[in-house]
Design an enzyme around this catalytic site. Structure first.
Site, PDB file in Angstrom:
ATOM      1  N   ASP A   1      44.049 -62.317  44.443  1.00  0.00           N
ATOM      2  CA  ASP A   1      43.130 -62.412  45.565  1.00  0.00           C
ATOM      3  C   ASP A   1      43.864 -62.948  46.801  1.00  0.00           C
ATOM      4  O   ASP A   1      44.833 -62.339  47.252  1.00  0.00           O
ATOM      5  CB  ASP A   1      41.940 -63.286  45.147  1.00  0.00           C
ATOM      6  CG  ASP A   1      40.787 -63.274  46.120  1.00  0.00           C
ATOM      7  OD1 ASP A   1      39.849 -62.468  45.922  1.00  0.00           O
ATOM      8  OD2 ASP A   1      40.812 -64.071  47.076  1.00  0.00           O
TER       9      ASP A   1
ATOM     10  N   ASP B   1      36.290 -55.172  38.775  1.00  0.00           N
ATOM     11  CA  ASP B   1      36.195 -56.026  39.961  1.00  0.00           C
ATOM     12  C   ASP B   1      35.634 -55.232  41.136  1.00  0.00           C
ATOM     13  O   ASP B   1      36.178 -54.205  41.524  1.00  0.00           O
ATOM     14  CB  ASP B   1      37.599 -56.558  40.292  1.00  0.00           C
ATOM     15  CG  ASP B   1      37.596 -57.565  41.430  1.00  0.00           C
ATOM     16  OD1 ASP B   1      36.518 -57.908  41.937  1.00  0.00           O
ATOM     17  OD2 ASP B   1      38.700 -57.994  41.805  1.00  0.00           O
TER      18      ASP B   1
ATOM     19  N   GLY C   1      36.086 -58.598  34.983  1.00  0.00           N
ATOM     20  CA  GLY C   1      35.834 -58.626  36.411  1.00  0.00           C
ATOM     21  C   GLY C   1      36.919 -59.289  37.240  1.00  0.00           C
ATOM     22  O   GLY C   1      38.095 -59.302  36.863  1.00  0.00           O
ATOM     23  N   HIS C   2      36.501 -59.873  38.360  1.00  0.00           N
ATOM     24  CA  HIS C   2      37.405 -60.419  39.379  1.00  0.00           C
ATOM     25  C   HIS C   2      38.266 -61.554  38.830  1.00  0.00           C
ATOM     26  O   HIS C   2      39.483 -61.546  38.963  1.00  0.00           O
ATOM     27  CB  HIS C   2      36.569 -60.907  40.564  1.00  0.00           C
ATOM     28  CG  HIS C   2      37.358 -61.391  41.730  1.00  0.00           C
ATOM     29  ND1 HIS C   2      38.189 -60.578  42.462  1.00  0.00           N
ATOM     30  CD2 HIS C   2      37.438 -62.630  42.298  1.00  0.00           C
ATOM     31  CE1 HIS C   2      38.747 -61.278  43.449  1.00  0.00           C
ATOM     32  NE2 HIS C   2      38.305 -62.522  43.363  1.00  0.00           N
ATOM     33  N   PHE C   3      37.623 -62.547  38.221  1.00  0.00           N
ATOM     34  CA  PHE C   3      38.349 -63.680  37.648  1.00  0.00           C
ATOM     35  C   PHE C   3      38.704 -63.362  36.194  1.00  0.00           C
ATOM     36  O   PHE C   3      38.129 -63.905  35.247  1.00  0.00           O
ATOM     37  CB  PHE C   3      37.526 -64.959  37.766  1.00  0.00           C
ATOM     38  CG  PHE C   3      37.481 -65.506  39.171  1.00  0.00           C
ATOM     39  CD1 PHE C   3      38.578 -66.135  39.724  1.00  0.00           C
ATOM     40  CD2 PHE C   3      36.343 -65.368  39.942  1.00  0.00           C
ATOM     41  CE1 PHE C   3      38.548 -66.632  41.021  1.00  0.00           C
ATOM     42  CE2 PHE C   3      36.293 -65.855  41.238  1.00  0.00           C
ATOM     43  CZ  PHE C   3      37.400 -66.488  41.785  1.00  0.00           C
TER      44      PHE C   3
END
Length: 328
Positions: free
Chosen positions: A143, A277, A303-305
């Site tokens: 990120d 994500d 997902g994202h994390f």
């Protein structure tokens, strides 16, 4: 023939027994000390150091004589996202995971005294490496950690031993629907366009970032967003987050420069990307294949994390990848 008394036999047995017990005790103590020594090598230490007049908090584990990994966190979290990975990796590596100013446990200087930009964040992280006298290192880019880390790598290409990229963007293809309101803010920098972005670091917005796209949301600890809220709730922090959203626009023109760095220096690179994500979809993962020859590529069903659900898998990929590339 001389007869041995029962008393003598018992004395010999007693001496032998004491000797055996002493030897066993000594071995047990030595084993305990060795175990303690091993535990110490993977213990995480929580430190703060002054860089350019700011107190920067960081987590550190592993033997400093081993190759160093610098773990760079994303928005809206902190080095807390690496709490498990740092222990997993420190069995073989020296691991450093800092917090940026205004995030986690690092100092939050007033905006009137510090420009919250990706350039300044990268200079502080580079300053940390210099302060710790780290000459060579691998970078974990996630990120916000991607534009911060690519700035460091592009300035110091011969010091970077490898890249580990987890949902970290360096290509236009990676900026999809999530970025529409943020791009609107870039193009028309007004409070009206900034206001909707505050929802991303509201309690509901934080929970969504951690749970969207995961296989089982019940396995994602709510401690994550509770801990994030500790720094996000500081006075002026909302304005800091909006400043970082706005400054993200400065990363996009640098994408060609970073891609040139990848093509020219060909750092060994591992992709471990949460493919569900919404913030950084896997559209941004595939283009790395254009520029890198030594690339190991993994899309993970999360997902994202991604570390929250696939942490053990990611740690295994990293250890195997670094060993395969003789970073040991």
């Amino acid at each position: 023939m001389k007869t041995i008394s029962i008393k003598t036999v018992l004395t010999v047995i007693a001496v032998a027994f004491v000797g055996l017990m002493t030897l066993s005790f000594t071995k047990a103590v030595n084993k305990g000390l060795e175990s303690k020594k091993t535990d110490t090598s993977t213990s995480v230490y929580y430190k703060t150091v002054e860089i350019d007049g700011l107190d920067i908090f960081y987590r550190e584990a592993g033997n400093p004589k081993n190759p160093t990994l610098l773990l760079l966190h994303g928005y809206p979290t902190s080095s807390h996202m690496f709490r498990n990975l740092i222990t997993d990796l420190s069995v073989r590596y020296h691991v450093i995971a800092p917090d940026y100013p205004g995030f986690g446990k690092s100092e939050q200087p007033p905006m009137a005294e510090f420009d919250y930009t990706f350039h300044n964040m990268s200079m502080l992280m580079e300053g940390l490496l210099k302060k710790l006298q780290v000459k060579k290192y691998s970078l974990y880019l996630m990120d916000y950690g991607a534009p911060i880390g690519f700035r460091i790598a592009e300035r110091n290409p011969k010091q970077v031993q490898a890249l580990i990229i987890q949902n970290g963007n360096a290509y236009d293809e990676g900026l999809q629907d999530f970025w529409i309101p943020i791009k609107k803010y870039w193009n028309d920098y007004t409070p009206e366009n900034g206001k909707p972005l505050e929802a991303f670091h509201s309690p509901a917005g934080l929970q969504w970032q951690y749970t969207h796209g995961v296989q089982d949301s019940l396995k994602i600890s709510p401690d994550n967003w509770s801990i994030d809220l500790q720094h996000l709730s500081r006075p002026e922090n909302n304005a800091i987050q909006l400043a970082m959203f706005y400054d993200y626009r400065t990363n996009v023109p640098l994408y060609p420069k970073w891609q040139k760095y990848l093509r020219e220096y060909q750092p060994p690179t591992l992709i471990v990307w949460g493919k569900n994500d919404y913030i950084f979809p896997d559209n941004g993962a595939y283009p790395y294949k254009r520029d890198l020859k030594n690339l190991e590529f993994h899309l993970l069903d999360t997902g994202h994390f991604a570390l929250e659900e696939k942490g053990n898998e990611i740690a295994t990929h990293i250890l195997n990848f670094l060993a395969k590339n003789n970073i040991k």
